[in-house]
Motif scaffolding. Structure first.
Motif, PDB file in Angstrom:
ATOM      1  N   GLU A   1       5.538   2.407  -6.501  1.00 35.84           N
ATOM      2  CA  GLU A   1       6.720   1.624  -6.188  1.00 35.84           C
ATOM      3  C   GLU A   1       6.394   0.144  -6.230  1.00 35.84           C
ATOM      4  O   GLU A   1       5.457  -0.320  -5.590  1.00 35.84           O
TER       5      GLU A   1
ATOM      6  N   LYS B   1      12.207  -0.431   0.858  1.00 35.63           N
ATOM      7  CA  LYS B   1      11.997   0.502  -0.251  1.00 35.63           C
ATOM      8  C   LYS B   1      13.088   0.396  -1.295  1.00 35.63           C
ATOM      9  O   LYS B   1      12.846   0.595  -2.476  1.00 35.63           O
TER      10      LYS B   1
ATOM     11  N   ARG C   1       0.851  -1.187   0.000  1.00 33.14           N
ATOM     12  CA  ARG C   1       0.000   0.000   0.000  1.00 33.14           C
ATOM     13  C   ARG C   1       0.879   1.227   0.000  1.00 33.14           C
ATOM     14  O   ARG C   1       1.926   1.249   0.607  1.00 33.14           O
TER      15      ARG C   1
ATOM     16  N   SER D   1       4.756   7.359  -9.805  1.00 32.77           N
ATOM     17  CA  SER D   1       4.688   7.491  -8.357  1.00 32.77           C
ATOM     18  C   SER D   1       4.485   6.135  -7.683  1.00 32.77           C
ATOM     19  O   SER D   1       4.402   6.040  -6.479  1.00 32.77           O
TER      20      SER D   1
END
Lengths: 603, 392
Positions: A587, A577, A526, A585
């Motif tokens: 990932e 990450k 999310r 935008s």
């Protein structure tokens, strides 16, 4: 050489995967003293780490052995190893062409399987004398009589005198050696004729350049000879000749009937293609040995450096691998999603997996691979033809008259109780049953035609799971056939991610699109915004999922000045990450690219 | 966004000022959400025995740090400090006062569980020099208190607060927790309004975190309750800020608000990279550019012959670590970080180090930059970990 031709035996060992080919080779090496116990690594011939793990041979290892037979004569045995997977059928055929006979290992607990059959056919095509051997007779479940009956019924080979052995326990090895000496014919050939030597393998050595494995059929070759490769039409000067015993040993000369290696300062393995014929530049043979084929990759995919990995590093590694693998092709390619990378061609899916694993293990690289594709034959409205393997290169459908896809002939061998399950699988994969053969009372051979693109995803895995591991598969390309192929695109946050695009049959587009969307929903964490995931064909969206946005990500309390614990939490988050790829935008974790390839039938 | 503007809490780093955190790990009963280092133990002997060891530690640490620092905050945390006898608090405070230089206006805080407080105790704390009480109210709803496993009722909280005022405490904090599974915006509104109506100087409002290993976590795993949605949690959070600001409180840190001049000076040290010593079981310190922590194993702590033996890890922060911590801790404060101050402090331009991350976070609406101040936006408050993780 001091050995006369009649005392030479050139042979291979052929078998289905796991029937004990490599173990038998090890025992023969031990028995003949080529490798001492101390040197003996388990399965000496499979010397790549990866091969050993998968229990299959990818690169050939060939050995020259000496064996003093019961008749008192000392024989030279050239054991020519063959790769053991359907992806390498051509390479197998060239290795067999270098032999005069083959030892056929059949697992006495399993009997004849699809690859046994495929390999025997290859050996028969080369007119080899085939000596069946029944292995694993030490196991309680061994049934040598039934296995023998299968060999005779299915293969039409007399198995009456087949040695009963256990390679693992070292039982019956001498019988096999005696059998080889007695029943495999010595090589024929004329040492005075013009040089004809068959290349059946090669590898790249940093110091010597390409080392060619060759079987000399006629003539002689020695240091300093100017040689010519008759198919590639390139000429070189011989810098070294020798034999593998099994380590390389220089010799003065290789002559008709012998097997050994030749170095000639050749830079790339692709320049000394398996199947090519070596002759003398100044005194050439009139025609090359038959059977030469160019390397023909069947499966393609994009290979990209993963986040943090350098393009140059991947390029170097791919180049190094290619030097040693004529069947592996690559060219630079650019993806808007993944940046600079390579389009790579492989003989099959296994070949692809092996190359990718080698990049990761031997070169310590992290790479992303895109969905594998076959080559489609795209016939345009103006009758021109384009061969397309990269979904991104598919021309505008408005200008396409038709798309043709490669079809393979697949032989699936299974115990009869699985016929229903396998037929269902093949039907689902758009297979056409040509005919079904009961090769024994309990064993069935299904002859299918299957689109290659249905085979390359996970057909083999599915077959194994549906037959509890008993099913075996062999396939070869037959032809192109018109088909309803469409381009399936995946959009993240309304933006198309080219690395996820694939060419699929119209009937599969919906299911596959839904599968990819669901998989991506599972994998994409999310994020700050809601992310729609869509699968589309042309302008039409056929599947959709949504990754909900997160609304809260807080450490509410920083208690008692314990910063380290919070910091660890944040560091973990940051690590996560790093493994992400950003598309606009959105990932996307790196695993996503491989996860969408693992097609799960139960889904 | 409001900034905090009283000089006591200003960014002025008094050279050589020090906070002391005193950890008292005892409680009457472990709360169901609690993952702090604490355990039920109401044996006075054990408390006294522990205090002796803690004072030994204090003495040891005073030899190392006593000369360089003036103590200006002391914080008794736990566990439940109000479970132990006030004489023990007094002894520990005495040890600090006798071994360290202590500023006249030092802030001395103590955490109180309303289920353990009475007038005598509170008066005794006051006599021991405690200036600030932090009352663990958590909620004013009896079902919620039960759910959390608190030992007190909402009436205990009201009574404790009144007693605190009676004995003369002019700086009192009320701790609240929100975001419980069955909580509604209405019940939470009642909680926050009740707290505001009591007019404490400080209110902490924590979003419930269900930590692994707690009974609450087990219940969640077993599906005994559905967690509150993030959306509702955030609604409650922002509603609280609105109510608090409307009542004259300054929202000065993610989970903290105070009347002007009453921000917790001790807690601000954590977020401003100021020096503090933690004493007691498992206590953490940051002093002289080094982070270190005591063992959290009771026997190891109690068996240690000196304060050095209690230390289980110690790490000299690199300059880079100091910078990173300064940023991600500093951003917890709603006043944000002053980039000019950053430059003076580290001799480096903030943008040279963090340009890319910061621009990205600003683009995503998580950070805002104006007049040389960088701070979390309203959205950034909700997603602060996303911001902080860019700087670690």
């Amino acid at each position: 050489m001091i050995f006369v031709m009649k005392n030479i035996r050139n042979f291979s060992i052929i078998a289905h995967i796991d029937h004990g080919k490599s173990t038998l080779a090890d025992r023969i090496l031990e028995y003949t003293g080529a490798v001492s116990d101390r040197e003996m690594k388990e399965q000496f011939l499979d010397n790549m780490e990866l091969e050993r793990e998968r229990g299959i041979t990818i690169k050939l290892q060939t050995s020259r052995l000496t064996y003093k037979a019961k008749d008192g004569v000392e024989y030279v045995l050239n054991l020519i190893d063959t790769p053991g997977h359907v992806d390498f059928a051509y390479e197998v055929s060239r290795s067999l062409a270098a032999c005069d006979g083959a030892v056929l290992v059949v697992d006495a607990t399993q009997g004849v399987e699809a690859q046994t059959l495929a390999n025997v056919y290859l050996a028969m095509n080369e007119n080899l004398e085939i000596l069946p051997v029944l292995n694993k007779i030490d196991l309680p479940s061994a049934n040598p009589d039934e296995a023998k009956a299968e060999i005779e019924d299915i293969l039409g080979i007399d198995a009456g005198g087949a040695p009963l052995i256990s390679a693992k326990e070292g039982i019956g090895i001498e019988t096999v050696l005696e059998d080889i000496v007695k029943n495999i014919p010595p090589p024929k050939g004329d040492r005075e004729a013009k040089l004809k030597a068959l290349i059946f393998d090669s590898y790249y050595d940093n110091y010597r350049g390409v080392v060619i494995y060759a079987r000399v059929f006629d003539g002689r070759v020695k240091l300093g000879d100017a040689i010519r490769l008759m198919n590639s039409k390139k000429s070189y000067e011989v810098t070294e000749v020798g034999v593998f015993a099994p380590n390389p040993v220089r010799v003065d000369e290789l002559e008709a009937g012998e097997v050994g290696y030749i170095c000639a300062a050749i830079k790339r393995v692709a320049d000394a293609r398996v199947g090519d014929t070596i002759t003398l530049e100044n005194d050439p043979a009139r025609e090359a040995l038959p059977g030469y084929k160019k390397a023909q990759p069947m499966v393609f995919c994009g290979v990209y450096p993963a986040e943090g990995e350098k393009y140059e590093g991947v390029k170097d590694a791919i180049e190094k691998l290619q030097v040693n693998d004529a069947a592996f092709l690559f060219e630079p390619e650019t993806s808007t999603a993944l940046g600079f990378g390579f389009r790579c061609g492989f003989l099959g899916l296994l070949h692809m997996e092996i190359i990718v694993e080698r990049l990761e293990r031997e070169f310590d690289l992290s790479v992303i691979t895109t969905s594998p594709s076959v080559i489609y034959r795209v016939v345009m409205e103006d009758d021109s033809v384009r061969m397309i393997q990269n979904p991104g290169n598919l021309p505008d459908p408005a200008f396409i008259a038709r798309i043709e896809e490669p079809i393979v002939k697949a032989d699936v061998m299974i115990p009869k109780e699985y016929v229903g399950a396998v037929m269902e699988l093949c039907r689902d994969r758009r297979g056409k049953l040509l005919h079904m053969e009961y090769i024994t009372e309990i064993r069935v051979l299904l002859h299918y035609e299957l689109p290659l693109n249905e085979v390359i995803y996970d057909f083999f895995d599915a077959l194994k799971s549906k037959t509890r591991g008993y099913g075996s598969l062999d396939y070869e390309f037959t032809r192109y056939e018109p088909s309803k192929i469409v381009k399936l695109d995946i959009l993240l946050n309304k933006e198309q991610v080219d690395a996820f695009s694939m060419l699929v049959h119209e009937s599969k587009a919906y299911r596959r699109g839904r599968f990819v969307c669901e998989k991506l929903k599972e994998i994409i964490p999310r994020q700050q915004f809601e992310i729609p995931i869509q699968a589309s064909v042309g302008a039409k969206v056929i599947a959709r999922e949504t990754v909900r946005a997160y609304r809260k990500d807080v450490i509410a309390k920083c208690y008692g000045g314990d910063i380290s614990r919070k910091k660890k939490l944040l560091e973990k988050q940051k690590e996560g990450k790093k493994r992400m790829r950003s598309f606009g935008s959105v990932e996307v974790p790196q695993e996503a690219f491989t996860a969408v390839l693992k097609y799960d039938d139960n889904k | 966004m409001t900034t905090i503007n009283n000089e006591r809490n200003s960014k002025r780093r008094e050279k050589g000022s020090l906070g002391i955190y005193v950890h008292l790990p005892f409680c009457a009963k472990k709360c169901r959400y609690c993952d702090f280092l604490s355990f039920p133990n109401d044996d006075h002997e054990a408390h006294a025995y522990y205090a002796n060891q803690l004072i030994m530690e204090l003495v040891g640490k005073s030899v190392v740090y006593g000369n360089d620092f003036t103590v200006n905050t002391i914080f008794f945390g736990g566990g439940t400090p109000s479970l132990v006898d006030p004489s023990i608090i007094d002894e520990i405070a005495d040890a600090v006062y006798s071994r360290f230089r202590v500023a006249d206006d030092a802030e001395v805080s103590l955490e109180v569980n309303p289920g353990t407080a009475d007038e005598n105790k509170l008066a005794a704390y006051r006599n021991a020099g405690v200036t600030r009480l932090s009352i663990g109210a958590q909620s004013f709803d009896s079902d919620t208190l039960k759910f959390l496993g608190r030992i007190h009722t909402e009436r205990d909280t009201l009574r404790t607060f009144a007693l605190a005022r009676d004995v003369g405490f002019e700086n009192v904090n009320i701790d609240l927790i929100f975001g419980m599974p069955d909580e509604t915006p209405e019940t939470w509104k009642r909680d926050i309004e009740t707290a505001v109506a009591m007019e404490p100087e400080h209110i902490s409002f924590y979003s419930l975190q269900i930590e692994e290993g707690t009974p609450l976590f087990g219940d969640m795993e077993r599906g005994r309750f559905e967690t509150l949605s993030d959306i509702d949690d955030r609604r409650m959070y922002h509603a609280a800020i609105e109510t608090l600001e409307g009542a004259g409180y300054v929202h000065y840190e993610i989970s903290n608000a105070a009347k002007p001049g009453f921000a917790s000076r001790h807690n601000l040290k954590y977020w401003s990279m100021e020096d503090y010593l933690g004493v007691g079981l498992g206590a953490h310190s940051y002093a002289g550019g080094r982070r270190f922590a005591n063992t959290d194993v009771w026997n190891d702590y109690m068996g240690a012959c000196d304060h050095d033996m209690m230390t289980t890890w110690s790490h000299k922060n690199s300059r880079g670590e100091d910078i990173s911590e300064y940023v991600f801790l500093g951003l917890r404060k709603t006043e944000g970080i002053d980039l000019e101050q950053f430059r003076r402090h580290f001799g480096k331009d903030f943008w040279e180090i963090y340009n890319e991350e910061t621009r990205m976070l600003m683009e995503r609406g998580l950070l805002e930059h104006s007049d040389g101040i960088l701070r979390l936006t309203r959205l950034g408050l909700d997603l602060s970990n996303r911001v902080f993780s860019e700087y670690v």
